[in-house]
Structure formats: C-alpha cells, structure tokens
Design a protein around this motif. Structure first.
Motif, PDB file in Angstrom:
ATOM      1  N   MET A   1       1.717   1.030  -6.619  1.00 56.56           N
ATOM      2  CA  MET A   1       2.531   0.019  -5.942  1.00 56.56           C
ATOM      3  C   MET A   1       2.310   0.073  -4.425  1.00 56.56           C
ATOM      4  O   MET A   1       2.081  -0.955  -3.791  1.00 56.56           O
ATOM      5  CB  MET A   1       4.011   0.234  -6.255  1.00 56.56           C
ATOM      6  N   PHE A   2       2.358   1.268  -3.862  1.00 58.99           N
ATOM      7  CA  PHE A   2       2.153   1.397  -2.420  1.00 58.99           C
ATOM      8  C   PHE A   2       0.721   1.033  -2.029  1.00 58.99           C
ATOM      9  O   PHE A   2       0.498   0.414  -0.995  1.00 58.99           O
ATOM     10  CB  PHE A   2       2.487   2.818  -1.949  1.00 58.99           C
ATOM     11  N   ARG A   3      -0.232   1.412  -2.868  1.00 61.01           N
ATOM     12  CA  ARG A   3      -1.629   1.104  -2.578  1.00 61.01           C
ATOM     13  C   ARG A   3      -1.855  -0.406  -2.586  1.00 61.01           C
ATOM     14  O   ARG A   3      -2.491  -0.959  -1.681  1.00 61.01           O
ATOM     15  CB  ARG A   3      -2.534   1.801  -3.607  1.00 61.01           C
ATOM     16  N   ALA A   4      -1.310  -1.085  -3.589  1.00 60.27           N
ATOM     17  CA  ALA A   4      -1.449  -2.540  -3.672  1.00 60.27           C
ATOM     18  C   ALA A   4      -0.768  -3.216  -2.490  1.00 60.27           C
ATOM     19  O   ALA A   4      -1.316  -4.153  -1.897  1.00 60.27           O
ATOM     20  CB  ALA A   4      -0.871  -3.047  -4.991  1.00 60.27           C
ATOM     21  N   ASP A   5       0.416  -2.737  -2.134  1.00 65.63           N
ATOM     22  CA  ASP A   5       1.148  -3.311  -1.011  1.00 65.63           C
ATOM     23  C   ASP A   5       0.374  -3.153   0.297  1.00 65.63           C
ATOM     24  O   ASP A   5       0.422  -4.018   1.166  1.00 65.63           O
ATOM     25  CB  ASP A   5       2.522  -2.650  -0.888  1.00 65.63           C
ATOM     26  N   ALA A   6      -0.366  -2.046   0.407  1.00 68.88           N
ATOM     27  CA  ALA A   6      -1.160  -1.797   1.612  1.00 68.88           C
ATOM     28  C   ALA A   6      -2.518  -2.506   1.566  1.00 68.88           C
ATOM     29  O   ALA A   6      -3.268  -2.468   2.540  1.00 68.88           O
ATOM     30  CB  ALA A   6      -1.372  -0.295   1.789  1.00 68.88           C
TER      31      ALA A   6
ATOM     32  N   LEU B   1      -0.896  11.885   0.650  1.00 68.10           N
ATOM     33  CA  LEU B   1      -0.690  10.526   0.135  1.00 68.10           C
ATOM     34  C   LEU B   1       0.539   9.886   0.766  1.00 68.10           C
ATOM     35  O   LEU B   1       0.495   8.729   1.190  1.00 68.10           O
ATOM     36  CB  LEU B   1      -0.562  10.548  -1.391  1.00 68.10           C
ATOM     37  N   ALA B   2       1.626  10.625   0.836  1.00 66.77           N
ATOM     38  CA  ALA B   2       2.839  10.100   1.463  1.00 66.77           C
ATOM     39  C   ALA B   2       2.570   9.759   2.924  1.00 66.77           C
ATOM     40  O   ALA B   2       3.057   8.743   3.436  1.00 66.77           O
ATOM     41  CB  ALA B   2       3.979  11.110   1.342  1.00 66.77           C
ATOM     42  N   GLY B   3       1.771  10.566   3.582  1.00 62.28           N
ATOM     43  CA  GLY B   3       1.436  10.322   4.983  1.00 62.28           C
ATOM     44  C   GLY B   3       0.630   9.056   5.186  1.00 62.28           C
ATOM     45  O   GLY B   3       0.830   8.331   6.165  1.00 62.28           O
ATOM     46  N   VAL B   4      -0.262   8.746   4.257  1.00 65.05           N
ATOM     47  CA  VAL B   4      -1.049   7.516   4.355  1.00 65.05           C
ATOM     48  C   VAL B   4      -0.126   6.299   4.376  1.00 65.05           C
ATOM     49  O   VAL B   4      -0.351   5.336   5.113  1.00 65.05           O
ATOM     50  CB  VAL B   4      -2.059   7.403   3.181  1.00 65.05           C
ATOM     51  N   PHE B   5       0.926   6.350   3.570  1.00 71.01           N
ATOM     52  CA  PHE B   5       1.854   5.222   3.474  1.00 71.01           C
ATOM     53  C   PHE B   5       3.061   5.369   4.405  1.00 71.01           C
ATOM     54  O   PHE B   5       3.943   4.508   4.409  1.00 71.01           O
ATOM     55  CB  PHE B   5       2.316   5.054   2.028  1.00 71.01           C
TER      56      PHE B   5
END
Length: 81
Positions: free
Chosen positions: A11-16, A52-56
């Motif tokens: 979800m976060f990857r798609a949103d980004a 991963l959390a840091g990327v988002f």
C-alpha cells in the motif's frame, strides 16, 4: 513460537509510486525480497523493517503489526461514523 507479521508495504509502495525494484534499491535488498515481504512469506529483520519505515517516513508500527490491519473500506466507514 512463530507469529504472523502483517504489513502495509504494498500500500505504501503504491502510494509512493514506487516499483518493487525501486524500493529494493532504496533499502539494499533484492526485488524478490520485497515481493516475499509483501506476501507475508518472509519476516524482515529489525534493521530492514526500520529501513522500510524510513523510506516512507512513517513509524515502523504503521508499516508492520502482529494484528491484521483493517481494510481501507472498514477504516473509511469508521471515520464517517
């Protein structure tokens, strides 16, 4: 004791607007690892979870949980009530 770790990586990857490869490059892993994580086939190390959390730019507990995350439709219903 092995616990299931749920995640919102896809979800976060798609949103980004990121591909699996782009996310993998950002955290220094193979793109297959991102796929395994998204499907729940692999549990991340603490280091990888934090990266991963840091990327988002989100707290790690917003990305990973021992409890299933509510569906988006359920969340929307609760905010409208």
């Amino acid at each position: 004791m092995s616990r299931v770790i749920h995640n919102r990586i896809a979800m976060f990857r798609a949103d980004a607007g990121m591909s699996r490869r782009e996310l993998a490059d950002a955290v220094g892993v193979n793109p297959q690892t991102i796929g395994f994580l998204e499907r729940g086939d692999y549990k991340p190390s603490l280091e990888l979870a934090l990266l991963l959390a840091g990327v988002f730019s989100v707290p790690v507990e917003l990305l990973f949980s021992f409890e299933p995350f509510p569906s988006l439709s359920q969340t929307l219903k609760e905010t409208r009530a």
